[in-house]
Write a protein that holds these residues in place. Structure first.
Motif, PDB file in Angstrom:
ATOM      1  N   TYR A   1       5.706 -20.196  -4.112  1.00 10.94           N
ATOM      2  CA  TYR A   1       5.030 -18.725  -4.707  1.00 10.94           C
ATOM      3  C   TYR A   1       3.668 -18.364  -4.447  1.00 10.94           C
ATOM      4  N   ALA A   2       3.331 -17.212  -3.847  1.00  4.47           N
ATOM      5  CA  ALA A   2       2.143 -16.659  -3.434  1.00  4.47           C
ATOM      6  C   ALA A   2       1.866 -15.530  -4.081  1.00  4.47           C
ATOM      7  N   PRO A   3       1.003 -15.008  -4.734  1.00  5.11           N
ATOM      8  CA  PRO A   3       0.156 -13.534  -4.837  1.00  5.11           C
ATOM      9  C   PRO A   3       0.186 -13.056  -3.465  1.00  5.11           C
ATOM     10  N   THR A   4       0.590 -11.790  -3.389  1.00  3.10           N
ATOM     11  CA  THR A   4       0.592 -11.095  -2.123  1.00  3.10           C
ATOM     12  C   THR A   4       0.059  -9.660  -2.031  1.00  3.10           C
ATOM     13  N   VAL A   5      -0.993  -9.564  -1.126  1.00  2.00           N
ATOM     14  CA  VAL A   5      -1.721  -8.326  -1.141  1.00  2.00           C
ATOM     15  C   VAL A   5      -1.681  -7.809   0.355  1.00  2.00           C
ATOM     16  N   LEU A   6      -1.124  -6.643   0.536  1.00  2.00           N
ATOM     17  CA  LEU A   6      -0.926  -6.000   1.749  1.00  2.00           C
ATOM     18  C   LEU A   6      -2.209  -5.244   2.144  1.00  2.00           C
ATOM     19  N   THR A   7      -3.367  -5.642   2.391  1.00  2.00           N
ATOM     20  CA  THR A   7      -4.572  -4.929   2.636  1.00  2.00           C
ATOM     21  C   THR A   7      -5.517  -6.007   3.400  1.00  2.00           C
ATOM     22  N   ASP A   8      -6.379  -5.203   4.460  1.00  2.59           N
ATOM     23  CA  ASP A   8      -7.450  -5.978   4.849  1.00  2.59           C
ATOM     24  C   ASP A   8      -8.631  -5.363   4.344  1.00  2.59           C
ATOM     25  N   ASP A   9      -8.585  -4.676   3.227  1.00  2.00           N
ATOM     26  CA  ASP A   9      -9.910  -4.332   2.706  1.00  2.00           C
ATOM     27  C   ASP A   9     -10.536  -5.320   1.703  1.00  2.00           C
ATOM     28  N   ASP A  10     -11.635  -5.907   1.841  1.00  2.00           N
ATOM     29  CA  ASP A  10     -12.096  -6.981   1.094  1.00  2.00           C
ATOM     30  C   ASP A  10     -12.372  -6.661  -0.483  1.00  2.00           C
ATOM     31  N   ASP A  11     -12.758  -5.421  -0.789  1.00  2.00           N
ATOM     32  CA  ASP A  11     -12.753  -4.719  -2.183  1.00  2.00           C
ATOM     33  C   ASP A  11     -11.447  -4.684  -2.888  1.00  2.00           C
ATOM     34  N   ALA A  12     -10.466  -4.265  -1.952  1.00  2.00           N
ATOM     35  CA  ALA A  12      -8.956  -4.196  -2.604  1.00  2.00           C
ATOM     36  C   ALA A  12      -8.585  -5.623  -2.981  1.00  2.00           C
TER      37      ALA A  12
ATOM     38  N   SER B   1       8.477  -2.443   5.588  1.00  2.00           N
ATOM     39  CA  SER B   1       7.305  -3.056   5.318  1.00  2.00           C
ATOM     40  C   SER B   1       7.450  -4.731   4.802  1.00  2.00           C
ATOM     41  N   TYR B   2       8.584  -4.717   3.965  1.00  2.00           N
ATOM     42  CA  TYR B   2       8.925  -6.178   3.516  1.00  2.00           C
ATOM     43  C   TYR B   2       9.532  -7.042   4.674  1.00  2.00           C
ATOM     44  N   ALA B   3      10.226  -6.475   5.390  1.00  2.00           N
ATOM     45  CA  ALA B   3      10.656  -7.313   6.633  1.00  2.00           C
ATOM     46  C   ALA B   3       9.668  -7.670   7.334  1.00  2.00           C
ATOM     47  N   ARG B   4       8.568  -6.818   7.616  1.00  2.00           N
ATOM     48  CA  ARG B   4       7.438  -7.147   8.549  1.00  2.00           C
ATOM     49  C   ARG B   4       6.543  -8.417   7.768  1.00  2.00           C
ATOM     50  N   THR B   5       6.717  -8.557   6.708  1.00  2.00           N
ATOM     51  CA  THR B   5       5.985  -9.683   6.240  1.00  2.00           C
ATOM     52  C   THR B   5       6.568 -11.120   6.173  1.00  2.00           C
ATOM     53  N   GLY B   6       7.950 -11.114   6.698  1.00  2.00           N
ATOM     54  CA  GLY B   6       8.636 -12.423   6.779  1.00  2.00           C
ATOM     55  C   GLY B   6       8.892 -12.773   5.558  1.00  2.00           C
ATOM     56  N   LEU B   7       8.684 -12.449   4.232  1.00  2.00           N
ATOM     57  CA  LEU B   7       8.977 -13.039   3.010  1.00  2.00           C
ATOM     58  C   LEU B   7      10.366 -13.279   2.852  1.00  2.00           C
ATOM     59  N   ASP B   8      10.618 -14.081   2.081  1.00  2.00           N
ATOM     60  CA  ASP B   8      11.983 -14.408   1.752  1.00  2.00           C
ATOM     61  C   ASP B   8      12.433 -13.944   0.298  1.00  2.00           C
TER      62      ASP B   8
ATOM     63  N   LEU C   1      -1.303 -14.748  -0.044  1.00  2.00           N
ATOM     64  CA  LEU C   1      -0.864 -14.283   1.171  1.00  2.00           C
ATOM     65  C   LEU C   1      -1.465 -12.833   1.291  1.00  2.00           C
ATOM     66  N   ALA C   2      -2.353 -12.754   2.007  1.00  2.00           N
ATOM     67  CA  ALA C   2      -3.315 -11.409   2.154  1.00  2.00           C
ATOM     68  C   ALA C   2      -3.716 -10.958   3.691  1.00  2.00           C
ATOM     69  N   GLY C   3      -3.641  -9.381   3.873  1.00  2.00           N
ATOM     70  CA  GLY C   3      -3.874  -8.927   4.947  1.00  2.00           C
ATOM     71  C   GLY C   3      -2.805  -8.085   5.446  1.00  2.00           C
ATOM     72  N   THR C   4      -2.657  -7.454   6.589  1.00  2.49           N
ATOM     73  CA  THR C   4      -1.861  -6.740   7.064  1.00  2.49           C
ATOM     74  C   THR C   4      -0.582  -7.358   6.984  1.00  2.49           C
ATOM     75  N   PRO C   5       0.728  -6.570   6.881  1.00  2.78           N
ATOM     76  CA  PRO C   5       2.093  -7.235   7.129  1.00  2.78           C
ATOM     77  C   PRO C   5       1.946  -8.038   8.203  1.00  2.78           C
ATOM     78  N   ASP C   6       1.651  -8.000   9.268  1.00  2.17           N
ATOM     79  CA  ASP C   6       1.702  -8.942  10.310  1.00  2.17           C
ATOM     80  C   ASP C   6       0.673 -10.229  10.197  1.00  2.17           C
TER      81      ASP C   6
END
Length: 266
Positions: free
Chosen positions: A175-186, A6-13, A232-237
Motif C-alpha cells: 500500500y502506498a499513498p500516491t500523488v500524480l504531480t511533480d510539483d514539490d509544494d503540492a 491515467s490509471y493504466a499509465r501508473t501501472g497500479l494494480d 509513489l509520487a511524480g508523473t504517471p510515468d
C-alpha cells in the motif's frame, strides 16, 4: 477525474479508498479491477448495499479490524456477518484511532486466526489480505491462507527481495499513498504530514518543523526525500517506474491511495 488512461499509465494494480475522503459513487464508476476500502470507524462504514454496488464488477476488499466491536470473530461479529459474500476482506489489527480502550486491549493473534477460519467458509473464493502493520510475524504465519498487505517503506524492496531469495512464495501486496504531480509544494501538502509520522523521518526532522508546502531548508529536503521512500509520487510515468521496481523485487500487487482525492488523480 481519474481516467482509465491515467490509471493504466501508473501501472497500479488497485486503488485504496477512504469513505471520508473519496466519493464512493464516483468510485463505483471507475474502470478499476480492484478496490481496497479502508476502515475509518463504525460511523463511516458503507452499507451492505453500497458494498455490493462497489463489488458488482470488480474485486472489492473491505478492511475489517478484528479487535473492533462488530468485526470481532470472538465476540461481537455483527458487522462481519453483514458483509456481502461478494466482498473480500482485509483483516487488520485496527488503527488505535478507531478503537476504544477496551478494543485496543484485545489479543490480536486468536482473533486473526478465527477471522481466517471464518473467511474459509465463505462463498467468496478471493484470498483474504492481512495487514502486516505491527503484526508482521502473525501475518507471515498466515501466508498460505492470505495475502501479506504491507505499507511501502524505504526498505520494502530490499526486504521483499530477501524474502524471495529465502524461498518465500506467498502473495505480497504493498500500500502506498500516491500523488500524480511533480510539483514539490503540492507533493508536500499531500504527503508531508503522512511521511513525517514515519519513525526515521520524524527523527530526522528539525524540532517544530512545518511538514506541508511551507517547509523550508533541512525539513523540506527530508520530507521530499521521504515522499519518494514512503509513497509513489511524480508523473504517471514516474509512478509506473516505481511500481515496476517493486514488481521486480517480488511484490505481486501494488495498491495506490489517491492522497489528493480522486478528482485530482490525473
Amino acid at each position: 477525474m481519474l481516467t482509465s488512461d491515467s490509471y493504466a499509465r501508473t501501472g497500479l494494480d488497485a486503488l485504496a479508498l477512504k469513505p471520508t475522503e473519496h466519493d464512493l459513487d464516483v468510485a463505483a464508476s471507475l474502470d478499476v479491477e480492484t478496490l481496497a476500502l479502508d476502515y475509518e470507524g463504525r460511523a463511516h462504514l458503507p452499507t451492505p448495499a453500497t458494498l455490493e454496488a462497489l463489488a458488482a464488477d470488480r474485486t472489492l476488499h473491505l478492511t475489517a479490524p478484528v479487535r473492533a466491536d462488530g468485526f470481532d470473530p470472538l465476540g461481537d461479529d455483527s458487522l462481519l456477518r453483514e458483509v456481502p459474500e461478494t466482498v473480500a476482506l482485509t483483516f487488520v489489527a485496527g488503527h488505535g484511532a478507531y478503537l476504544d480502550e477496551e478494543e485496543r486491549a484485545r489479543a490480536i493473534a486468536p482473533r486473526l486466526r478465527a477471522a481466517l477460519d471464518w473467511h474459509a467458509d465463505r462463498a467468496n473464493e478471493t484470498k483474504p489480505w492481512v495487514g502486516t502493520e505491527s503484526v508482521e510475524r502473525l501475518a507471515l504465519s498466515a501466508s498460505e491462507e492470505a495475502v501479506q498487505y504491507d505499507l511501502l517503506g524505504r526498505s520494502t524492496a530490499g526486504e521483499v527481495r530477501a524474502m524471495r531469495r529465502m524461498g518465500f512464495d506467498g502473495d505480497l501486496a504493498v500500500y502506498a499513498p500516491t500523488v500524480l504531480t511533480d510539483d514539490d509544494d503540492a507533493l508536500l501538502d499531500a504527503l508531508g504530514g503522512y511521511v513525517a509520522r514515519r519513525g526515521p523521518v520524524r527523527a530526522a526532522l528539525p524540532e517544530d518543523a512545518s511538514t506541508d508546502a511551507s517547509a523550508t531548508g533541512r525539513a523540506r529536503e527530508v520530507l521530499l526525500a521521504a515522499s519518494r521512500d514512503y509513497a509513489l509520487a511524480g508523473t504517471p510515468d514516474d509512478v509506473r517506474d516505481q511500481v515496476e521496481s517493486l514488481r521486480e523485487a517480488g511484490v505481486d500487487t501494488v495498491v495506490g491511495y489517491p492522497a489528493r482525492g480522486l478528482t485530482r488523480f490525473r
